[in-house]
Design an enzyme around this catalytic site. Structure first.
Site, PDB file in Angstrom:
ATOM      1  N   GLY A  11       0.779  -1.233   0.000  1.00  0.00           N
ATOM      2  CA  GLY A  11       0.000   0.000   0.000  1.00  0.00           C
ATOM      3  C   GLY A  11       0.809   1.280   0.000  1.00  0.00           C
ATOM      4  NE  ARG A  64      -9.750 -14.628 -13.006  1.00  0.00           N
ATOM      5  CZ  ARG A  64      -8.731 -14.397 -12.167  1.00  0.00           C
ATOM      6  NH1 ARG A  64      -8.659 -13.278 -11.512  1.00  0.00           N
ATOM      7  NH2 ARG A  64      -7.787 -15.303 -11.995  1.00  0.00           N
ATOM      8  NE  ARG A  90      -9.553 -11.376  -7.428  1.00  0.00           N
ATOM      9  CZ  ARG A  90      -9.785 -12.678  -7.330  1.00  0.00           C
ATOM     10  NH1 ARG A  90      -9.051 -13.411  -6.531  1.00  0.00           N
ATOM     11  NH2 ARG A  90     -10.757 -13.264  -8.008  1.00  0.00           N
ATOM     12  CB  ILE A  91      -6.308 -11.284 -14.040  1.00  0.00           C
ATOM     13  CG1 ILE A  91      -4.776 -11.337 -14.135  1.00  0.00           C
ATOM     14  CG2 ILE A  91      -6.938 -11.069 -15.413  1.00  0.00           C
ATOM     15  CD1 ILE A  91      -4.236 -12.495 -14.927  1.00  0.00           C
ATOM     16  CG  ASN A 106      -2.753  -1.149 -13.032  1.00  0.00           C
ATOM     17  OD1 ASN A 106      -2.693  -1.348 -11.814  1.00  0.00           O
ATOM     18  ND2 ASN A 106      -2.006  -1.826 -13.897  1.00  0.00           N
ATOM     19  CG  HIS A 108       2.867  -2.640 -15.112  1.00  0.00           C
ATOM     20  ND1 HIS A 108       2.570  -3.806 -14.447  1.00  0.00           N
ATOM     21  CD2 HIS A 108       3.888  -2.938 -15.956  1.00  0.00           C
ATOM     22  CE1 HIS A 108       3.367  -4.772 -14.872  1.00  0.00           C
ATOM     23  NE2 HIS A 108       4.168  -4.269 -15.788  1.00  0.00           N
ATOM     24  CB  THR A 140      -8.236  -1.675 -22.150  1.00  0.00           C
ATOM     25  OG1 THR A 140      -6.874  -2.105 -22.293  1.00  0.00           O
ATOM     26  CG2 THR A 140      -8.337  -0.182 -22.386  1.00  0.00           C
ATOM     27  CG  ASP A 144       0.044  -5.230 -16.247  1.00  0.00           C
ATOM     28  OD1 ASP A 144      -0.662  -4.664 -15.406  1.00  0.00           O
ATOM     29  OD2 ASP A 144       0.700  -6.255 -16.008  1.00  0.00           O
ATOM     30  CD  GLU A 173       5.526   1.708  -8.798  1.00  0.00           C
ATOM     31  OE1 GLU A 173       4.406   1.459  -8.331  1.00  0.00           O
ATOM     32  OE2 GLU A 173       6.416   0.850  -8.898  1.00  0.00           O
TER      33      GLU A 173
HETATM   34  C1  GAR Z   1       3.856  -1.428  -7.247  1.00  0.00           C
HETATM   35  O1  GAR Z   1       5.211  -1.505  -7.629  1.00  0.00           O
HETATM   36  C2  GAR Z   1       2.944  -1.466  -8.464  1.00  0.00           C
HETATM   37  O2  GAR Z   1       3.484  -0.777  -9.560  1.00  0.00           O
HETATM   38  C3  GAR Z   1       2.852  -2.945  -8.717  1.00  0.00           C
HETATM   39  O3  GAR Z   1       2.727  -3.505  -7.436  1.00  0.00           O
HETATM   40  C4  GAR Z   1       3.430  -2.701  -6.490  1.00  0.00           C
HETATM   41  C5  GAR Z   1       2.495  -2.367  -5.345  1.00  0.00           C
HETATM   42  O4  GAR Z   1       3.183  -1.710  -4.322  1.00  0.00           O
HETATM   43  N1  GAR Z   1       1.733  -3.268  -9.570  1.00  0.00           N
HETATM   44  C6  GAR Z   1       1.775  -4.199 -10.538  1.00  0.00           C
HETATM   45  O5  GAR Z   1       2.746  -4.876 -10.773  1.00  0.00           O
HETATM   46  C7  GAR Z   1       0.488  -4.321 -11.348  1.00  0.00           C
HETATM   47  N2  GAR Z   1       0.678  -5.170 -12.461  1.00  0.00           N
HETATM   48  P1  GAR Z   1       2.408  -0.940  -3.179  1.00  0.00           P
HETATM   49  O6  GAR Z   1       1.398  -1.925  -2.597  1.00  0.00           O
HETATM   50  O7  GAR Z   1       3.475  -0.583  -2.172  1.00  0.00           O
HETATM   51  O8  GAR Z   1       1.739   0.267  -3.786  1.00  0.00           O
END
Ligand code: GAR
Length: 215
Positions: A11, A64, A90-91, A106, A108, A140, A144, A173
């Protein structure tokens, strides 16, 4: 702008968003944080900001589709303007995504379309890329993928490990996700087909790695 955030783990992106809202940098409220993992530390972070949380247990659902029907209904109760996936691992089914068209974003940890899926940072490192980064995009039906709102580029250095690269990307991020949400809240993100444009934003810095010496 009312936001629902979906998480699965740490988080830290959620926290960056809640902090920006608390500091008055984004004019929005998060009305609910949902996790598919009971022990996500992100749920504790949400609670510390006084945000209601809900754990929706995947093991209660036979499929799902069933999970996603319940999830969508719970989100809709909040009547959100934006649904933010912040490390939600989750997908999502096509039926779910259709219901939140242009309202679902999202983050990534790569420059999509490179290195989609799991362990994006390790994929970039193993590939020998000289840059990677992170992407905020509309969701979409392709995993990703979807119209890109903003990307940040970070260099990959010769002695990087998965951890050092992940940390370098994560720092950005935490900057680009609140920024994208702010732009959306200001109604400045225009979607045109698979492209987006941010109104009145500056574009155009060029990174090179290794640094050029002679040209
Ligand atoms: C982040 O690095 C995010 O970009 C990635 O999960 C991590 C969550 O960290 N998301 C993906 O890979 C989605 N495909 P966080 O819980 O500390 O924000």
């Amino acid at each position: 702008m009312n936001i629902v955030v979906l998480i699965s783990g740490r988080g830290t992106n959620l926290e960056a968003i809640l902090k920006a809202i608390k500091e008055g940098k984004i004019n929005a409220r998060v009305s609910l944080v949902i996790s598919d993992k009971k022990d996500s530390s992100g749920l504790k972070i949400a609670e510390s900001y006084g945000i209601p949380t809900k754990f929706i247990d995947p093991s209660f659902f036979a499929s799902r589709k069933g999970y996603d029907i319940y999830l969508a209904a719970r989100i809709k109760k909040e009547n959100p303007d934006l649904v933010v996936l912040a490390g939600f691992m989750r997908i999502l089914s096509d039926e779910f995504i259709e219901q939140f068209e242009n309202k679902l974003i999202n983050i990534h940890p790569s420059l999509i379309p490179s290195f989609q899926g799991l362990k994006a940072q390790k994929q970039a490192l193993d590939y020998g890329s000289k840059f990677s980064g992170c992407t905020v995009h509309y969701v979409t039906k392709e995993l990703d993928n979807g119209p890109i709102i903003v990307q940040a580029v970070v260099p990959i250095l010769p002695d990087d490990t998965e951890e050092t690269l992940s940390n370098r990307i994560l720092e950005y991020e935490h900057r680009i996700y609140p920024q994208a949400i702010k732009w959306i809240s200001e109604n400045r993100v225009k979607i045109e087909g698979r492209k987006t444009f941010v109104e009145n934003a500056k574009y155009g810095t060029i990174p090179v790695n290794p640094d050029l010496e002679d040209f």
